[in-house]
Design a protein around this motif. Structure first.
Motif, PDB file in Angstrom:
ATOM      1  N   MET A 179     -51.187  87.751  35.388  1.00  0.00           N
ATOM      2  CA  MET A 179     -52.210  88.232  36.311  1.00  0.00           C
ATOM      3  C   MET A 179     -52.662  89.636  35.934  1.00  0.00           C
ATOM      4  SD  MET A 179     -51.919  88.799  40.344  1.00  0.00           S
ATOM      5  CE  MET A 179     -51.366  90.452  40.052  1.00  0.00           C
ATOM      6  N   LEU A 180     -51.700  90.427  35.417  1.00  0.00           N
ATOM      7  CA  LEU A 180     -52.043  91.796  35.020  1.00  0.00           C
ATOM      8  C   LEU A 180     -52.668  91.831  33.630  1.00  0.00           C
ATOM      9  CD1 LEU A 180     -48.825  93.501  36.351  1.00  0.00           C
ATOM     10  CD2 LEU A 180     -51.133  93.804  37.256  1.00  0.00           C
ATOM     11  N   GLY A 181     -52.893  90.646  33.064  1.00  0.00           N
ATOM     12  CA  GLY A 181     -53.583  90.577  31.782  1.00  0.00           C
ATOM     13  C   GLY A 181     -52.741  91.004  30.591  1.00  0.00           C
ATOM     14  N   VAL A 182     -51.439  90.758  30.659  1.00  0.00           N
ATOM     15  CA  VAL A 182     -50.570  91.129  29.545  1.00  0.00           C
ATOM     16  C   VAL A 182     -50.664  90.056  28.468  1.00  0.00           C
ATOM     17  CG1 VAL A 182     -48.197  91.637  28.887  1.00  0.00           C
ATOM     18  CG2 VAL A 182     -49.031  92.313  31.131  1.00  0.00           C
ATOM     19  N   GLY A 183     -50.779  90.485  27.216  1.00  0.00           N
ATOM     20  CA  GLY A 183     -50.891  89.519  26.115  1.00  0.00           C
ATOM     21  C   GLY A 183     -49.550  88.914  25.747  1.00  0.00           C
ATOM     22  N   SER A 184     -49.595  87.984  24.781  1.00  0.00           N
ATOM     23  CA  SER A 184     -48.384  87.266  24.388  1.00  0.00           C
ATOM     24  C   SER A 184     -47.301  88.211  23.873  1.00  0.00           C
ATOM     25  CB  SER A 184     -48.703  86.257  23.294  1.00  0.00           C
ATOM     26  OG  SER A 184     -49.349  85.155  23.850  1.00  0.00           O
ATOM     27  N   PHE A 185     -47.698  89.107  22.966  1.00  0.00           N
ATOM     28  CA  PHE A 185     -46.699  89.974  22.353  1.00  0.00           C
ATOM     29  C   PHE A 185     -45.991  90.819  23.396  1.00  0.00           C
ATOM     30  CE2 PHE A 185     -45.427  93.952  20.291  1.00  0.00           C
ATOM     31  CZ  PHE A 185     -44.595  93.438  19.300  1.00  0.00           C
ATOM     32  N   LYS A 186     -46.812  91.415  24.277  1.00  0.00           N
ATOM     33  CA  LYS A 186     -46.217  92.274  25.305  1.00  0.00           C
ATOM     34  C   LYS A 186     -45.401  91.471  26.306  1.00  0.00           C
ATOM     35  CE  LYS A 186     -47.501  96.738  25.865  1.00  0.00           C
ATOM     36  NZ  LYS A 186     -47.904  97.803  26.783  1.00  0.00           N
ATOM     37  N   THR A 187     -45.823  90.239  26.574  1.00  0.00           N
ATOM     38  CA  THR A 187     -45.033  89.406  27.484  1.00  0.00           C
ATOM     39  C   THR A 187     -43.638  89.210  26.909  1.00  0.00           C
ATOM     40  OG1 THR A 187     -47.044  88.250  28.054  1.00  0.00           O
ATOM     41  CG2 THR A 187     -44.999  87.241  28.750  1.00  0.00           C
ATOM     42  N   ILE A 188     -43.605  88.955  25.591  1.00  0.00           N
ATOM     43  CA  ILE A 188     -42.302  88.720  24.977  1.00  0.00           C
ATOM     44  C   ILE A 188     -41.446  89.982  25.002  1.00  0.00           C
ATOM     45  CG2 ILE A 188     -41.160  88.187  22.794  1.00  0.00           C
ATOM     46  CD1 ILE A 188     -43.462  86.258  22.223  1.00  0.00           C
ATOM     47  N   THR A 189     -42.042  91.122  24.612  1.00  0.00           N
ATOM     48  CA  THR A 189     -41.220  92.331  24.511  1.00  0.00           C
ATOM     49  C   THR A 189     -40.921  92.940  25.878  1.00  0.00           C
ATOM     50  OG1 THR A 189     -43.206  93.648  24.151  1.00  0.00           O
ATOM     51  CG2 THR A 189     -41.998  92.931  22.197  1.00  0.00           C
ATOM     52  N   GLU A 190     -41.860  92.838  26.827  1.00  0.00           N
ATOM     53  CA  GLU A 190     -41.680  93.562  28.083  1.00  0.00           C
ATOM     54  C   GLU A 190     -41.146  92.694  29.213  1.00  0.00           C
ATOM     55  OE1 GLU A 190     -43.114  97.008  28.596  1.00  0.00           O
ATOM     56  OE2 GLU A 190     -43.089  97.010  26.397  1.00  0.00           O
ATOM     57  N   VAL A 191     -41.351  91.388  29.125  1.00  0.00           N
ATOM     58  CA  VAL A 191     -40.882  90.523  30.210  1.00  0.00           C
ATOM     59  C   VAL A 191     -39.708  89.652  29.763  1.00  0.00           C
ATOM     60  CG1 VAL A 191     -41.519  88.782  31.914  1.00  0.00           C
ATOM     61  CG2 VAL A 191     -43.216  90.452  31.149  1.00  0.00           C
ATOM     62  N   LEU A 192     -39.940  88.880  28.704  1.00  0.00           N
ATOM     63  CA  LEU A 192     -38.896  87.934  28.297  1.00  0.00           C
ATOM     64  C   LEU A 192     -37.654  88.645  27.778  1.00  0.00           C
ATOM     65  CD1 LEU A 192     -40.862  85.082  26.488  1.00  0.00           C
ATOM     66  CD2 LEU A 192     -40.146  85.242  28.843  1.00  0.00           C
ATOM     67  N   PHE A 193     -37.856  89.645  26.903  1.00  0.00           N
ATOM     68  CA  PHE A 193     -36.692  90.288  26.312  1.00  0.00           C
ATOM     69  C   PHE A 193     -35.770  90.929  27.358  1.00  0.00           C
ATOM     70  CE2 PHE A 193     -34.703  94.126  24.481  1.00  0.00           C
ATOM     71  CZ  PHE A 193     -33.776  93.486  23.664  1.00  0.00           C
ATOM     72  N   PRO A 194     -36.315  91.799  28.245  1.00  0.00           N
ATOM     73  CA  PRO A 194     -35.392  92.421  29.214  1.00  0.00           C
ATOM     74  C   PRO A 194     -34.691  91.385  30.095  1.00  0.00           C
ATOM     75  CG  PRO A 194     -37.528  93.487  29.280  1.00  0.00           C
ATOM     76  CD  PRO A 194     -37.680  92.282  28.414  1.00  0.00           C
ATOM     77  N   ALA A 195     -35.428  90.334  30.471  1.00  0.00           N
ATOM     78  CA  ALA A 195     -34.817  89.332  31.349  1.00  0.00           C
ATOM     79  C   ALA A 195     -33.749  88.546  30.613  1.00  0.00           C
ATOM     80  CB  ALA A 195     -35.901  88.381  31.879  1.00  0.00           C
ATOM     81  N   ALA A 196     -33.906  88.422  29.292  1.00  0.00           N
ATOM     82  CA  ALA A 196     -32.974  87.577  28.542  1.00  0.00           C
ATOM     83  C   ALA A 196     -31.782  88.368  28.012  1.00  0.00           C
ATOM     84  CB  ALA A 196     -33.707  86.892  27.397  1.00  0.00           C
ATOM     85  N   VAL A 197     -31.741  89.691  28.247  1.00  0.00           N
ATOM     86  CA  VAL A 197     -30.681  90.502  27.630  1.00  0.00           C
ATOM     87  C   VAL A 197     -29.263  89.968  27.880  1.00  0.00           C
ATOM     88  CG1 VAL A 197     -29.521  92.735  27.783  1.00  0.00           C
ATOM     89  CG2 VAL A 197     -31.910  92.642  27.237  1.00  0.00           C
ATOM     90  N   PRO A 198     -28.887  89.627  29.107  1.00  0.00           N
ATOM     91  CA  PRO A 198     -27.504  89.146  29.277  1.00  0.00           C
ATOM     92  C   PRO A 198     -27.209  87.908  28.436  1.00  0.00           C
ATOM     93  CG  PRO A 198     -28.488  89.623  31.398  1.00  0.00           C
ATOM     94  CD  PRO A 198     -29.592  89.714  30.400  1.00  0.00           C
ATOM     95  N   SER A 199     -28.175  86.989  28.410  1.00  0.00           N
ATOM     96  CA  SER A 199     -27.981  85.779  27.617  1.00  0.00           C
ATOM     97  C   SER A 199     -27.936  86.113  26.123  1.00  0.00           C
ATOM     98  CB  SER A 199     -29.122  84.810  27.921  1.00  0.00           C
ATOM     99  OG  SER A 199     -29.055  83.706  27.088  1.00  0.00           O
ATOM    100  N   ILE A 200     -28.797  87.038  25.695  1.00  0.00           N
ATOM    101  CA  ILE A 200     -28.822  87.421  24.280  1.00  0.00           C
ATOM    102  C   ILE A 200     -27.482  88.034  23.881  1.00  0.00           C
ATOM    103  CG2 ILE A 200     -29.839  89.009  22.597  1.00  0.00           C
ATOM    104  CD1 ILE A 200     -32.510  88.610  24.005  1.00  0.00           C
ATOM    105  N   ILE A 201     -26.976  88.913  24.754  1.00  0.00           N
ATOM    106  CA  ILE A 201     -25.704  89.563  24.422  1.00  0.00           C
ATOM    107  C   ILE A 201     -24.587  88.526  24.316  1.00  0.00           C
ATOM    108  CG2 ILE A 201     -23.922  91.123  25.299  1.00  0.00           C
ATOM    109  CD1 ILE A 201     -26.171  92.673  24.218  1.00  0.00           C
ATOM    110  N   ALA A 202     -24.598  87.552  25.229  1.00  0.00           N
ATOM    111  CA  ALA A 202     -23.585  86.491  25.136  1.00  0.00           C
ATOM    112  C   ALA A 202     -23.710  85.773  23.798  1.00  0.00           C
ATOM    113  CB  ALA A 202     -23.749  85.502  26.291  1.00  0.00           C
ATOM    114  N   GLY A 203     -24.972  85.543  23.359  1.00  0.00           N
ATOM    115  CA  GLY A 203     -25.207  84.911  22.068  1.00  0.00           C
ATOM    116  C   GLY A 203     -24.718  85.771  20.924  1.00  0.00           C
ATOM    117  N   LEU A 204     -24.953  87.095  21.020  1.00  0.00           N
ATOM    118  CA  LEU A 204     -24.502  87.994  19.954  1.00  0.00           C
ATOM    119  C   LEU A 204     -22.991  87.972  19.842  1.00  0.00           C
ATOM    120  CD1 LEU A 204     -26.647  91.268  20.144  1.00  0.00           C
ATOM    121  CD2 LEU A 204     -27.116  89.125  19.012  1.00  0.00           C
TER     122      LEU A 204
END
Lengths: 259, 266
Positions: free
Chosen positions: A164-189
């Motif tokens: 809705m705020l007009g964020v593009g794909s790249f920014k969605t990945i870096t600013e929304v998906l990445f922070p939300a996925a951090v706990p899961s990513i760390i478990a993967g690491l």
């Protein structure tokens, strides 16, 4: 039953267990369970450990072997994280990428990382490149899968707000998906680092000419069981340290988040 | 909604199949038609096929392909079975009794960080290059996940269930068979799946280091002969064995827990 033990009780049992473990070890010698050469005692292993700190075995001292292994590990694991996490996040966002990569990935994920050793040696040699590929093969799948799952489990309203705020794909990945996925990513690491370290040992057992895996396999052919055990302990200890470091990283990454 | 999901699944498998076909086409193009990739680095498709007929008719590395596959499967089955039949009860015991946990945990914590592959040299010193050393390392690899997950499974059983069981005076064998095992079953199977994967990895490594038979020994032999087609063939069969045993475990899991609505994809 499920009631907690008193502190005193807990520690007395733990200490009994520890003593029992070492007593069992010494008992095996006392009962002539195996020739002394094949079953060194704990204190002999400890002396050997001290000895190997400055006396070379298989061309290098213990710290030098560790450094060689850690260098390979750093490269392979670093590569796995740098490729796996962004790819996993992108797969969580771009449906086509998901559909293309998932079947390929499912096709090769059952091949044990160690089975890549012959090709790794053929393509990249046995020095740095080959073992790095093996570590990559071990550490990559958990990094990718967990980043992907983390991205897929992001709350939809965050994504809706972003779009809705007009964020593009790249920014969605870096600013929304990445922070939300951090706990899961760390478990993967953490899983990836464990598997990567395991695969490194495998690669070094088979092809390399230095490193911890090479140390223990050379000690094995020299029938130096005490050195084999020192190597095993050092490999285990490094694995634990790597895991602790990654958990530190998680705290660092999540420091902005209120509990 | 149903139609939409169906269309989505249909599209998904279409894209998946075409990707794999494209990759195979690319493989053919890169190795055979254009020769970008040197066949001494990566084999051509027809080389892999002839390697397959060669190993099935003439035999390679002390035996034919099915003999190697069966040998590897046998070793995994034996090591895995021993590890599971010791590991799961131990995990259940540690989960149920705090005393047992406090007593056993120190030894377990000391040994657990050592990766199973690091046991291979010690197993060779102790038991030589025979099957015994392979079964030992597979045991070590499969044991740890079995214990940890069974333990966690028991600890995650709802407290009211445990309280009800103890209030009803359930003890001993009935406690194990009717409360602990069913309650911990999902976690036990998670552990078994991890154990199975670890078993295959360890077996392949152990066979690469020294063995007369088995998929890892084909890999080793092919690496020494610089025979890329055979390397690729052996890798494919490592994957097939891993995938099919995992599938079998999934079938077993669905059979063992008929009450679960979520089925494991098999």
């Amino acid at each position: 039953m499920k009631t907690a033990l008193s502190r005193h009780h807990f520690w007395s049992l733990t200490i009994t267990g520890t003593i029992g473990f070492f007593a069992f070890w010494y008992l095996a010698r006392a009962l002539h369970f195996s020739p002394p050469q094949f079953l060194p005692m704990p204190h002999e292993v400890l002396f050997k450990l001290i000895d190997l700190m400055d006396k070379p075995f298989a061309g290098a001292t213990l710290p030098e072997h560790m450094a060689a292994s850690l260098k390979r590990f750093g490269m392979g694991f670093g590569l796995a994280v740098l490729v796996g996490v962004p790819l996993g996040l992108s797969m969580g966002w771009f449906r086509l990428l998901d559909d293309v990569i998932t079947p390929v990935f499912d096709g090769i994920r059952f091949i044990a990382p160690v089975a890549w050793v012959p090709f790794a040696a053929l393509w990249f040699g046995t020095g740095i490149g080959g073992p790095t590929l093996i570590i990559f093969a071990g550490a990559f799948p958990p990094c990718l899968i967990n980043a992907y799952r983390g991205a897929r489990n992001v709350e939809v309203r965050f994504l809706e707000a972003a779009s809705m705020l007009g964020v593009g794909s790249f920014k969605t990945i870096t600013e929304v998906l990445f922070p939300a996925a951090v706990p899961s990513i760390i478990a993967g690491l953490r899983i990836g680092a464990g598997l990567g370290w395991l695969s490194l040992v495998g690669a070094e057992l088979i092809v390399a000419s230095s490193g911890m895996g090479n140390l223990i396999v050379r000690a094995q052919s020299a029938l130096a069981t005490d050195t084999v055990m020192v190597g095993m302990i050092a490999i285990g200890a490094i694995g634990v340290v790597i895991d602790i470091l990654i958990r530190r990283l998680e705290k660092l990454l999540l420091r902005h988040r209120n509990a | 909604m149903v139609a939409l999901t169906q269309r989505r699944n249909y599209r998904r498998s279409l894209v998946g199949i075409s990707t794999i076909l494209l990759l195979l086409l690319f493989w053919y193009l890169a190795t055979t038609l254009t020769g970008w990739v040197n066949p001494s680095r990566f084999p051509r498709p027809d080389e892999v096929l002839s390697a397959f007929t060669f190993i099935q008719t003439e035999g390679y590395g002390n035996g034919k392909l099915h003999q190697h596959v069966l040998h590897s499967l046998k070793l995994v089955a034996m090591g895995f079975a021993v590890a599971v039949s010791v590991g799961v009860p131990l995990g259940l015991l540690m989960g149920y009794s705090r005393r047992a946990e406090a007593l056993i945990n120190p030894a377990f914590l000391l040994l657990r960080p050592i990766p199973p592959l690091a046991w291979i040299p010690l197993a060779i010193v102790w038991l030589g290059l025979e099957d015994g050393s392979k079964i030992l390392v597979i045991f070590v690899a499969a044991f740890v996940p079995s214990v940890i997950n069974s333990y966690t499974g028991v600890r995650n059983i709802d407290t009211p269930v445990m309280e009800a069981a103890s209030m009803l005076g359930i003890k001993g064998w009935r406690m194990v068979a009717e409360v602990l095992v069913p309650g911990a079953m999902p976690m036990i199977f998670t552990g078994l799946r991890l154990s199975l994967q670890a078993s295959w990895t360890t077996l392949v490594a152990a066979e690469l280091i020294g063995a007369l038979y088995g998929l890892g020994s084909i890999l080793n032999q092919a690496a020494q002969d610089i025979f890329p087609a055979m390397i690729l063939l052996a890798m494919v069969f490592v994957g097939i064995c891993g995938a099919s045993t995992t599938w079998l475990l999934g079938v077993l899991e669905n059979q063992a827990m008929p009450w679960r609505s979520e089925r494991v994809a098999t």
